[in-house]
Design a protein around this motif. Structure first.
Motif, PDB file in Angstrom:
ATOM      1  N   ALA A  89       0.819  -1.214   0.000  1.00 26.46           N
ATOM      2  CA  ALA A  89       0.000   0.000   0.000  1.00 26.46           C
ATOM      3  C   ALA A  89       0.853   1.264   0.000  1.00 26.46           C
ATOM      4  CB  ALA A  89      -0.921   0.013   1.216  1.00 26.46           C
TER       5      ALA A  89
ATOM      6  N   ARG B 272      -8.228  -8.137   5.682  1.00 25.01           N
ATOM      7  CA  ARG B 272      -7.664  -7.414   6.815  1.00 25.01           C
ATOM      8  C   ARG B 272      -8.237  -7.869   8.142  1.00 25.01           C
ATOM      9  NH1 ARG B 272      -7.964  -1.530   9.648  1.00 25.01           N
ATOM     10  NH2 ARG B 272      -5.816  -1.545  10.331  1.00 25.01           N
ATOM     11  N   PHE B 273      -9.460  -8.385   8.109  1.00 27.01           N
ATOM     12  CA  PHE B 273     -10.130  -8.779   9.340  1.00 27.01           C
ATOM     13  C   PHE B 273      -9.809 -10.221   9.738  1.00 27.01           C
ATOM     14  CE2 PHE B 273     -12.569  -5.465   7.235  1.00 27.01           C
ATOM     15  CZ  PHE B 273     -12.614  -4.509   8.233  1.00 27.01           C
TER      16      PHE B 273
ATOM     17  N   ALA C 189       0.623   4.493   5.012  1.00 20.33           N
ATOM     18  CA  ALA C 189      -0.340   4.341   3.923  1.00 20.33           C
ATOM     19  C   ALA C 189      -1.768   4.584   4.398  1.00 20.33           C
ATOM     20  CB  ALA C 189      -0.232   2.940   3.323  1.00 20.33           C
ATOM     21  N   GLN C 190      -2.429   5.500   3.735  1.00 16.34           N
ATOM     22  CA  GLN C 190      -3.847   5.783   3.968  1.00 16.34           C
ATOM     23  C   GLN C 190      -4.173   5.998   5.443  1.00 16.34           C
ATOM     24  OE1 GLN C 190      -6.152   3.016   1.439  1.00 16.34           O
ATOM     25  NE2 GLN C 190      -5.953   4.560  -0.160  1.00 16.34           N
ATOM     26  N   THR C 191      -3.273   6.726   6.100  1.00 13.74           N
ATOM     27  CA  THR C 191      -3.533   7.157   7.465  1.00 13.74           C
ATOM     28  C   THR C 191      -4.289   8.479   7.464  1.00 13.74           C
ATOM     29  OG1 THR C 191      -1.478   8.390   7.535  1.00 13.74           O
ATOM     30  CG2 THR C 191      -1.399   6.093   8.292  1.00 13.74           C
ATOM     31  N   GLU C 192      -4.753   8.865   8.667  1.00 18.78           N
ATOM     32  CA  GLU C 192      -5.432  10.147   8.806  1.00 18.78           C
ATOM     33  C   GLU C 192      -4.554  11.320   8.366  1.00 18.78           C
ATOM     34  OE1 GLU C 192      -5.607  11.949  12.667  1.00 18.78           O
ATOM     35  OE2 GLU C 192      -4.431  10.358  13.588  1.00 18.78           O
TER      36      GLU C 192
ATOM     37  N   GLY D 255      -4.687  11.554   4.734  1.00 15.20           N
ATOM     38  CA  GLY D 255      -6.025  12.040   4.443  1.00 15.20           C
ATOM     39  C   GLY D 255      -6.151  13.534   4.645  1.00 15.20           C
TER      40      GLY D 255
ATOM     41  N   ASP E 230     -12.235   1.006   8.213  1.00 17.90           N
ATOM     42  CA  ASP E 230     -11.250   0.155   8.890  1.00 17.90           C
ATOM     43  C   ASP E 230     -10.886  -1.027   7.988  1.00 17.90           C
ATOM     44  OD1 ASP E 230     -13.587  -1.320   9.010  1.00 17.90           O
ATOM     45  OD2 ASP E 230     -13.376  -1.872  11.117  1.00 17.90           O
ATOM     46  N   TYR E 231     -10.940  -0.805   6.682  1.00 22.47           N
ATOM     47  CA  TYR E 231     -10.706  -1.893   5.720  1.00 22.47           C
ATOM     48  C   TYR E 231      -9.224  -2.173   5.494  1.00 22.47           C
ATOM     49  CZ  TYR E 231     -15.623  -1.626   4.080  1.00 22.47           C
ATOM     50  OH  TYR E 231     -16.995  -1.659   3.970  1.00 22.47           O
ATOM     51  N   GLY E 232      -8.349  -1.289   5.974  1.00 22.24           N
ATOM     52  CA  GLY E 232      -6.924  -1.446   5.726  1.00 22.24           C
ATOM     53  C   GLY E 232      -6.513  -0.714   4.464  1.00 22.24           C
ATOM     54  N   ALA E 233      -5.275  -0.247   4.436  1.00 19.98           N
ATOM     55  CA  ALA E 233      -4.792   0.582   3.329  1.00 19.98           C
ATOM     56  C   ALA E 233      -4.715  -0.208   2.028  1.00 19.98           C
ATOM     57  CB  ALA E 233      -3.416   1.151   3.668  1.00 19.98           C
TER      58      ALA E 233
ATOM     59  N   ALA F  32      -8.990   8.060   5.612  1.00 18.12           N
ATOM     60  CA  ALA F  32      -8.194   7.106   6.392  1.00 18.12           C
ATOM     61  C   ALA F  32      -8.803   5.734   6.207  1.00 18.12           C
ATOM     62  CB  ALA F  32      -8.182   7.469   7.876  1.00 18.12           C
ATOM     63  N   HIS F  33      -7.945   4.734   6.088  1.00 21.25           N
ATOM     64  CA  HIS F  33      -8.422   3.353   6.010  1.00 21.25           C
ATOM     65  C   HIS F  33      -7.710   2.441   7.011  1.00 21.25           C
ATOM     66  CE1 HIS F  33     -11.006   4.177   2.653  1.00 21.25           C
ATOM     67  NE2 HIS F  33     -10.006   4.677   1.957  1.00 21.25           N
ATOM     68  N   ASP F  34      -6.835   3.012   7.812  1.00 24.54           N
ATOM     69  CA  ASP F  34      -6.093   2.187   8.766  1.00 24.54           C
ATOM     70  C   ASP F  34      -6.671   2.250  10.172  1.00 24.54           C
ATOM     71  OD1 ASP F  34      -5.367   4.760   9.454  1.00 24.54           O
ATOM     72  OD2 ASP F  34      -3.318   4.171   9.996  1.00 24.54           O
ATOM     73  N   VAL F  35      -7.911   2.664  10.301  1.00 21.15           N
ATOM     74  CA  VAL F  35      -8.584   2.591  11.599  1.00 21.15           C
ATOM     75  C   VAL F  35      -8.483   1.144  12.088  1.00 21.15           C
ATOM     76  CG1 VAL F  35     -10.834   2.814  12.752  1.00 21.15           C
ATOM     77  CG2 VAL F  35     -10.140   4.469  10.975  1.00 21.15           C
ATOM     78  N   PRO F  36      -8.113   0.924  13.340  1.00 22.91           N
ATOM     79  CA  PRO F  36      -8.053  -0.468  13.822  1.00 22.91           C
ATOM     80  C   PRO F  36      -9.403  -1.159  13.617  1.00 22.91           C
ATOM     81  CG  PRO F  36      -6.988   0.998  15.401  1.00 22.91           C
ATOM     82  CD  PRO F  36      -7.663   1.886  14.377  1.00 22.91           C
ATOM     83  N   PRO F  37      -9.367  -2.433  13.219  1.00 20.97           N
ATOM     84  CA  PRO F  37     -10.623  -3.129  12.918  1.00 20.97           C
ATOM     85  C   PRO F  37     -11.666  -2.975  14.026  1.00 20.97           C
ATOM     86  CG  PRO F  37      -8.767  -4.502  12.300  1.00 20.97           C
ATOM     87  CD  PRO F  37      -8.197  -3.293  12.985  1.00 20.97           C
TER      88      PRO F  37
END
Lengths: 268, 268, 268
Positions: free
Chosen positions: A14, A178-179, B14-17, B20, C11-14, C39-44
């Protein structure tokens, strides 16, 4: 007319420099095209998982050029190809199995082996494939990119079928998300053929690891921390843990076989 | 005319806040500009590796505004700058070495130290640098962003040269990619000066770790699992393991020295 | 008029397949809209952290459709909603707390519960939420998407207030960023109410881990490797290690309580 569209799917990681290089080449050579990242976190060299993802994601879009690079054999003799699709658009990538399922899903009507551009042997994505995609995006006909090959001959990955018998489903774990949801090379019909129905309590094992699970329709059918076997949003049989990580619990990220077994006398 | 283009390169992940936030600021203040992510997985604070990536990726694009943020010294006195480029476009970032190689590659013709906007001292990317990039994208002249400084004075990172003698190449490992390929601060000429040629069997060591490798042209010149020393797609000497992870095998992700040694009598 | 804009936060991951699916659906159904990944790296499953990120990032943009998916309860009865905003645009996501802070920040003026489309219960992001966002982007009125609900009733996440007394601030660690900066559910006023001022040496603890820190304004106020407690760029009290990883040092990534204590007699 709508703007041309290019998608990208790789095992480059990524937002790495390699993904950036593809975007840069495309932005430079096809500045009017929209770019959509389909996935870049395919495990390194996992052609099969990349092929399955491409085949499920590409059909979500209208006619587009799909640039795909999972290429552990970069520098070997495997050809680089572009495949024309029945609904318009094309697939561009190595002919190592990565494009097969998407070609089947979208209909391959023509194919060319990309002409050798004399590029060095280590970064074909940047040096050969992205430029080829850009040429298609800016109107070059498929035939201008190389020499014709049989579109029916585009390679498919090894997709071993599941073993099914009453109360047992054994299938290859193709990959995880990812999950930690672990997707098997099996579908709803295989689950039914094994006699596994919602509500059944089953044992799921992979190598030396195992967990108890419930055949179910949704994560929420079991309490948090408990596992389910279900048909996922892609139509595949999958193992998941509600608010947990099934792949970690089973000690696998894909590539090995998973057994789902209904204990004797456990049928509801 | 083509749309203005802005690239982003950071160590924000990658794709962090944080990534963003940069995109949001740019989309709000320069809605007509195309945005290209070059890389965001630079190891935190690794100015040198960020500088090398920027210098190799930015030239792939036509004139663009390149926003780069790897800034372990955020809040210190190091200036924030914008650098005008000979072919049009600009670099925008901290003057801590990050911009030096790209400025050299693209030609720095002017530079300004960005005016202090009174922003708090912790998120200059969002609060100072992205707004400055947006102003350039919407037509503001470089000189309007701050006070002129000498473009020849833009800082370069520490890039220690390799040590070369017959049969030995010792160089800093500058960084690794997703596949574990480890790139050295050395080029084809250094490899040649050490007398290392394709086919040679060499010993590669980093600290207490070592592996046997073959000087080669492509991954596929050795079987899976075996290592090569080669000149990579960026012209740098690199250590790679075919379908494996050289950085993990050598216990390093960059920052330390790597020795490539041709054993006595091993010349082909 | 400017092009419509859609943001994505999950929270899908980067750059995973799931993020790719959302982009594909949006690119297909709303091809003219700009897309911004927040952002997509929110913890699941971390609804609270996702909610806080959305509330700080969405206001950086002009009127947009904000598609947010952190949904550990996918498949349960929690509704999916669209929320009209006072300045235009909308929030689209599960009504599980994720949208509350952004709705408060941007002003919720209307809301609908999305009509059941009969989609399977496992990938509402792709099958329900992204299509709903696309309909808004292409001009559908909010009311056409479902049945009206009270916008004041949009759920907010659990945000426990800090405990403050002289010399002590105890607060929940809401999350961490890529650099290991740990953000607390407390603000500048709480720090002041505890009598903690720049220059104070404090002890920061989380469970069994602890470190010494200085109350400071910027990372650079302490040497590399030393910790600070400061008010970060989002107005929150945060623990950081200059060029280091505070979350790792404290053995937490968020979700637990952190204590900041000024030892007796340590006031400057």
């Amino acid at each position: 007319v709508t703007a041309p569209l290019v998608t990208l799917l790789t095992d480059y990681g990524a937002q790495t420099e390699h993904v950036g290089a593809l975007h840069a080449v495309l932005a430079a050579a096809a500045p009017g095209a929209g770019r959509v990242d389909l996935a870049h976190d395919v495990p390194p060299g996992d052609v099969r998982w990349g092929a399955l993802l491409l085949a499920r994601l590409a059909p979500l879009l209208p006619a587009a050029v799909h640039l795909a690079v999972v290429d552990p054999g970069v520098g070997t003799a495997r050809p680089l190809v572009a495949v024309g699709l029945s609904g318009g658009g094309a697939l561009v990538g190595p002919d190592n199995g990565l494009l097969g399922p998407a070609a089947a899903a979208l209909g391959a009507v023509a194919a060319v082996r990309l002409a050798d551009t004399g590029a060095p042997a280590t970064f074909h994505g940047r040096d050969v494939l992205a430029p080829a995609a850009a040429r298609l995006l800016t109107g070059a006909p498929l035939a201008s990119l190389g020499t014709p090959v049989d579109p029916a001959g585009i390679a498919a990955p090894d997709l071993p079928p599941p073993h099914v018998r009453p109360g047992v489903l054994e299938a290859l774990a193709a990959g995880r998300d990812r999950f930690g949801n672990l997707q098997l090379l099996a579908g709803a019909a295989d689950l039914a053929a094994a006699g596994l129905r919602p509500g059944h309590r089953v044992r799921v094992s992979a190598g030396a690891c195992a967990l108890e699970a419930t055949v179910a329709r949704a994560f929420a059918d079991v309490p948090p921390g408990r596992a389910i076997v279900h048909v996922d949003a892609h139509g595949a049989v999958a193992v998941a843990v509600n608010r947990g990580d099934a792949a970690a619990a089973l000690g696998t990220s894909g590539g090995g076989r998973v057994r789902v077994v209904l204990p004797d006398g456990a049928r509801g």
